[in-house]
Design an enzyme around this catalytic site. Structure first.
Site, short mmCIF file in Angstrom:
data_model
loop_
_atom_site.label_atom_id
_atom_site.label_comp_id
_atom_site.label_asym_id
_atom_site.label_seq_id
_atom_site.Cartn_x
_atom_site.Cartn_y
_atom_site.Cartn_z
CG HIS A 1 -1.30 -13.98 42.19
ND1 HIS A 1 -2.04 -12.84 41.96
CD2 HIS A 1 -0.71 -13.81 43.40
CE1 HIS A 1 -1.92 -12.02 43.00
NE2 HIS A 1 -1.11 -12.60 43.90
CG MET B 1 -4.29 -1.83 4.39
SD MET B 1 -3.90 -0.24 3.64
CE MET B 1 -4.62 -0.45 2.00
CG LEU B 2 -3.69 -5.27 10.53
CD1 LEU B 2 -4.57 -6.20 11.36
CD2 LEU B 2 -3.15 -4.13 11.40
CG LEU C 1 -3.95 7.72 17.93
CD1 LEU C 1 -4.95 6.70 18.45
CD2 LEU C 1 -4.07 9.03 18.71
N GLY D 1 -6.00 7.95 13.95
CA GLY D 1 -6.01 6.50 13.84
C GLY D 1 -4.70 5.90 14.31
CG ASP E 1 -1.06 -3.41 3.33
OD1 ASP E 1 -1.50 -4.28 4.11
OD2 ASP E 1 -0.30 -2.49 3.71
N GLY F 1 -4.64 7.59 6.45
CA GLY F 1 -4.85 6.24 5.95
C GLY F 1 -3.94 5.89 4.80
CB SER G 1 -0.92 0.00 1.23
OG SER G 1 -0.14 -0.02 2.42
#
Length: 400
Positions: A379, A251-252, A117, A113, A245, A206, A76
């Site tokens: 734990h 798109m990962l 970020l 997005g 993509d 994007g 992409s």
């Protein structure tokens, strides 16, 4: 002073990691007998790939490869913005933002997005004043809304500013390299625009599919430019396949990698599957935001009667003991109220990028909420918050 560090060394470490990872791919190619051509490629007819030399490449003159199968994995590119011209000096794409030679005084990020970020938070932590401008009324679209609010609040505590319901109208750069960002009100277009001055502007609205050099007659694409494929990733042109993509879907990188594996495994005659419903999405900020499956709102819109469980990291012993993220964040489980099937797992908080795979594994294995709730978690661990959220969705959490 947050700026008292060696930025060239930071870039040097990043570049060294990239070289090492790329070198690892070359090693694997050699190990398994894969021939690599570093060149530009043109695919104009099925079964033929034309090679074009590029600077620094391994192909010195034009040539042709004959193939029985061709797999397109062209990826992409940054989506163009009508209001800004990217120059990679002041007005940046994600590529330019990764290679800034100095920490900006004021970075304006257009788009709240994943990319905006992540990169905004990086430069914020390195000392820049960062303002995120987002057209919608929230950040991180597609995530659980309450988790997006937690993320915004935590990033705000780190100094990031947010302008929501804001429409960028223009980005201009003067002769001194100072950008003026003109911002309108997305809900009230008639309102007087606001102006922001910045020495760097990141356009993060994007990405879009990129198929350079692919001019196959009859190659079908959808309205957004994605190459359409069948369940085996074959395009409308027999013998030509596509993944990543450039085909529909998130798109990962990890989605593209798994599609490549499944496609080639099937071409080799092996069984291979990919469950798209259990591909996690992650925002690598601090705290991190991660999700797999559908949100509560999307599940309800799809007609499910849902049951939901949530647990805050504030009640988790490991989070309290270590002080990570100030204990901020939560885990949320969305399930089918009729049969306990897990529809989605969502979290915002420390190490969410690691823990989200617990939800992905449970969903992929077809576990019910009760089956996960009945498991024993170590734990003290952050992962106990995952168990507590499943307990909350099943009946009652122990520590809430």
């Amino acid at each position: 002073n947050s700026r008292d560090f060696d930025l060239p060394s930071v870039h040097g470490q990043k570049d060294a990691a990239l070289r090492s990872l790329a070198g690892g791919i070359d090693f694997l190619f050699d190990k398994y007998g894969v021939t690599r051509f570093h060149a530009s490629a043109e695919v104009a007819t099925p079964g033929t790939v034309n090679l074009v030399p590029v600077s620094g490449g391994t192909v010195t003159e034009p040539g042709t490869i004959s193939t029985s199968k061709t797999l397109l994995a062209t990826g992409s590119k940054v989506r163009a913005a009508r209001f800004a011209q990217i120059d990679e000096k002041v007005v940046l794409s994600s590529t330019g933002a990764l290679n800034l030679e100095r920490v900006p005084e004021h970075l304006v990020v257009i788009g709240g997005g994943v990319i905006g970020l992540e990169l905004g938070s990086v430069w914020s932590r390195l000392g820049a004043k960062v303002t995120v401008v987002e057209y919608a009324g929230r950040i991180a679209p597609g995530s659980e809304e309450e988790h997006a609010r937690i993320l915004q609040r935590q990033l705000g505590k780190q100094g990031m500013k947010f302008m929501l319901n804001s429409a960028v109208q223009d980005v201009s750069v003067d002769g001194d390299g100072v950008a003026t960002v003109t911002i309108g009100n997305a809900k009230k277009p008639e309102a007087k625009p606001k102006m922001l001055k910045a020495d760097a502007v990141l356009v993060a609205i994007g990405r879009e599919p990129w198929t350079p050099g692919v001019t196959l007659p009859g190659l079908a694409k959808d309205r957004w430019g994605y190459v359409t494929v069948d369940d085996d990733y074959q395009t409308s042109v027999p013998g030509v396949y596509a993944i990543g993509d450039c085909v529909p879907g998130p798109m990962l990188a990890h989605k593209a990698e798994e599609e490549g594996v499944v496609c080639v495994e099937r071409l080799a005659g092996h069984d291979a599957t990919l469950n798209y419903a259990t591909i996690p999405g992650i925002i690598y900020t601090d705290p991190e935001l991660a999700s797999v499956g559908v949100t509560e709102a999307d599940a309800s819109a799809a007609g499910y009667e849902t049951k939901v469980g949530s647990f805050a990291f504030a009640g988790n012993s490991r989070a309290k003991a270590t002080g990570v993220a100030g204990g901020a964040g939560a885990v949320k489980v969305v399930a089918d109220a009729q049969n306990g099937a897990i529809l989605g797992v969502h979290m915002v908080g420390p190490q969410a990028s690691e823990m989200i795979h617990q939800g992905a594994i449970a969903m992929n294995a077809g576990c019910t909420v009760k089956e996960v709730a009945d498991m024993t978690f170590g734990h003290p661990t952050l992962s106990e918050a995952v168990k507590e959220a499943f307990l909350a969705a099943d009946h009652l959490p122990v520590h809430a």
